[in-house]
Design a protein around this motif. Structure first.
Motif, short mmCIF file in Angstrom:
data_model
loop_
_atom_site.label_atom_id
_atom_site.label_comp_id
_atom_site.label_asym_id
_atom_site.label_seq_id
_atom_site.Cartn_x
_atom_site.Cartn_y
_atom_site.Cartn_z
N ARG B 153 -28.97 20.45 65.60
CA ARG B 153 -27.79 19.90 66.21
C ARG B 153 -27.05 21.28 66.27
O ARG B 153 -25.99 21.39 67.05
N GLN B 154 -26.84 22.38 65.24
CA GLN B 154 -26.00 23.56 65.33
C GLN B 154 -26.37 24.24 66.51
O GLN B 154 -25.52 24.85 67.00
N ARG B 155 -27.72 24.51 66.64
CA ARG B 155 -28.21 25.28 67.93
C ARG B 155 -27.46 24.73 69.11
O ARG B 155 -26.99 25.43 69.96
N LEU B 156 -27.71 23.29 69.37
CA LEU B 156 -27.23 22.68 70.72
C LEU B 156 -25.58 22.92 70.91
O LEU B 156 -25.16 22.96 71.79
N MET B 157 -25.15 22.87 69.59
CA MET B 157 -23.59 23.13 69.57
C MET B 157 -23.05 24.43 69.68
O MET B 157 -21.75 24.59 69.54
N THR B 158 -23.88 25.34 69.82
CA THR B 158 -23.44 26.60 69.87
C THR B 158 -23.43 27.38 71.22
O THR B 158 -24.40 27.28 71.82
N VAL B 159 -22.48 28.01 71.85
CA VAL B 159 -22.18 28.54 73.01
C VAL B 159 -21.95 29.88 72.84
O VAL B 159 -20.99 30.49 72.15
N VAL B 160 -22.89 30.88 73.65
CA VAL B 160 -22.63 32.37 73.36
C VAL B 160 -22.00 32.80 74.84
O VAL B 160 -22.66 32.55 75.85
#
Lengths: 423, 423
Positions: B153-160
């Motif tokens: 979930r956290q990976r999906l909700m991370t934008v760089v």
């Protein structure tokens, strides 16, 4: 406090969304599932395909529409199986157990057993379809402009629309206006009036669900706009860039399929009789036989209503069914044990537009055509479009397009690198 | 009557389009070539990527813009080679011979020699890029909503966002608003405030082309909005869903590249010196050394102007050069034999927005920030947007988004069948 009843709704089209908007009960919660993130106002999809409107103007995220409903969970996911015995639905990412199930999955394109035709044609069911049609047609004319080869030019400038129902008729009319009138000001080498828009239909008239007089008026309008009508021409074969209708073979860069639909394949998982189109026979209250907790609504059902009318697969019917089922479940949760009412379809009339200033409309015995029908068509579609912002921007687009002959969304995105797919 | 001079313009961005609009002479005709069918208002592209605007609102077909110019032919095509000796340009579909050539091809993404990074990131140069970012980010949050796995979930909700120039800063600000504030009302399972928007920059401050005080204000705004700033963090590596900056490795579903650009590869075909970014050194009049009939304009040139100012790669400079070259060719066709004037850049100031109600602007010694700068930013961008209809609809979108916190274009098209590519 008793555990809240869980209502699962499959599909956020007109039926599923209307149910969810109308149903609300303190002892229930809803999960609505759609494979897209948006509710789509499908009646205007052909305008996105032909460059009249932008995609966000006819689509609204389901989450946004239902943002204030804390009793509703929205999931973007696809249902894989429905198990009415165990009362569960398997999605790609999770399994949902329900107390009530509302199946509102809608129709998909049908190719009458010729599934390979899907690869050579573009349907018109989703935003992605509309985007592909816009890319295909606009790019074809751009390529034609850069060519000297007359035959190839003509092929690029030919669009075949298969099926003369409301979608096919509206599509053909809009394409004819775009390519023959709007493009006239834009291109230098090609002569846009040389473009061919061919509307192919197996029956002997367009809009068979309308009266013969409305069909005749629609046909006259189409001809006046330069659409070539091929009635009594069933499709024999379709290959890449080539379609055979009757004994005639037409080379066309763009082939658009609006000829047939069938129920979402998942509807087969529902018990009961299914007709040729995959539609399921339901009880008069819209529930599945022997499963009062499972409802099917919208164009996926095969139902003759309490007044003996066979309910047509149109959005007002889907919305009316959604409202009907919302009332039934609400009453049951309230403990009202009276028997469930049967659904009755209220025909509010129907209309189809055929390009600028022309349309046909039928309300019972009353039949309109020409400008009055067209104006009514505009007004009704604006009113039913979801979201005030959308209504306002669509109104502006239409006013501009009407006054200036300049539909405002004639851009398409060509991928920058050859590694990205063109379509 | 002498044969008309043929002027070929490569690129319909700010430079090429301005030249074409400003130049008109009875003894000349223009062919303008672009690989897209539209002129793109690139300063607002990040708003399409983040769901604030629809694509047709910031793009207008080149043909439509130039529809009334019978002396102009528009071609959607790509230049393959430029041969300045034989005065010809080879396109994919034909060869053009010119009397004058105006090269205005613009910049492409540059990955500092790590071209495989292109596969794992999305740039922001075209409508297609913006569409892909919107799909990627919105779809990631939809998937996160359906998941229980906290790490995924956290990976999906991370934008760089890589690169803290104006595009990166505007992008990060808009993403933060979208994911932390707008989404808050929409989602039930995930907590949107838990999303991470990470802005990565190798230098020690954002917006290095601005003053230090403006940088500091922009940084404060970004932090207030919840953007994580990683300054002095050069990119070490990028693989699928994973980026290493400095000694830190971040897992992120969406990685957006705004860190570097270089001249369109075709600019190498022009004779003369090229710098590290592929920009070509030109004479003071904007022509290529020893080829007075070939001009290069816009961000592809490396020029220090008559006043000693190194001309920046911004749209006002491109437009000014387009106008300058139009004047030079016009005067020559009029037979005025005076020597060509040198180009002088007029700095009208610059500004960048950092989300709702916040921006920085610099006009010579005058520096603004906060609400006044933001309001100015809105006004200037509305004025320069091409087409009154676009201005009106964009204004409505912005007013709505501002009042309701509801950007209006948060839909994306997921292909219906697995046979169609997702991105």
């Amino acid at each position: 406090m008793p555990k809240k009843k869980h209502i699962v709704v499959l599909g956020a089209g007109f039926g599923g969304l209307t149910f969810t908007q109308k149903f609300r009960h303190p002892n229930a919660r809803i999960t609505i599932v759609d494979r897209q993130n948006h509710h789509l106002f499908q009646p205007l999809l052909y305008q996105v395909a032909t460059g009249g409107l932008a995609m966000p103007e006819i689509a609204e995220p389901v989450r946004t529409i239902l943002a204030k409903r804390n009793d509703v969970q929205v999931l973007m996911d696809s249902a894989r199986t429905i198990d009415v015995q165990q009362k569960k639905v398997e999605l790609t990412h999770q399994t949902l157990h329900y107390d009530y199930l509302v199946v509102a999955l809608g129709m998909v394109n049908s190719y009458f057993g010729n599934n390979e035709w899907a690869r050579h044609t573009i349907g018109l069911k989703s935003l992605n379809d509309a985007r592909r049609i816009r890319q295909r047609v606009l790019h074809a004319f751009e390529r034609a402009e850069a060519l000297q080869d007359e035959a190839e030019r003509q092929r690029l400038m030919t669009v075949v629309v298969v099926g003369a129902g409301p979608t096919g008729v509206e599509m053909a009319g809009a394409l004819s206006e775009l390519t023959k009138r709007v493009f006239k000001k834009d291109f230098r080498s090609i002569r846009p009036e040389q473009s061919r828009i061919i509307l192919v239909e197996a029956a002997d008239r367009v809009l068979t669900m309308y009266s013969k007089s409305s069909s005749a008026k629609a046909q006259a309008s189409l001809k006046r706009m330069g659409v070539e009508l091929k009635l009594n021409h069933p499709v024999e074969n379709i290959s890449q860039g080539c379609i055979t209708v009757g004994s005639e073979t037409i080379e066309a860069e763009s082939i658009i399929w609006t000829a047939g639909v069938e129920a979402n394949p998942l509807v087969k998982h529902l018990p009961g009789d299914h007709n040729r189109k995959g539609q399921v026979a339901i009880d008069p209250d819209c529930s599945i036989p022997e499963h009062p907790e499972v409802f099917a609504i919208g164009d996926i059902v095969d139902l003759t209503d309490a007044k003996g009318v066979h309910v047509p697969g149109v959005s007002p019917a889907a919305m009316q069914m959604g409202k009907h089922v919302a009332r039934i479940i609400h009453d049951e949760l309230e403990g009202q044990s009276s028997s469930r009412p049967a659904f009755t379809y209220l025909d509010k009339g129907s209309m189809a537009t055929i390009g600028r200033s022309s349309a046909v409309a039928e309300f019972g015995k009353f039949k309109f055509s020409g400008f009055p029908a067209w104006f009514l068509w505009l007004a009704v579609h604006l009113v039913f479009l979801i979201g005030f912002r959308n209504r306002l921007t669509v109104l502006i687009q239409w006013m501009y397009a009407y006054l200036k002959y300049r539909p405002g969304a004639r851009v398409f995105e060509k991928p920058d690198s050859p590694n990205q797919p063109v379509i």
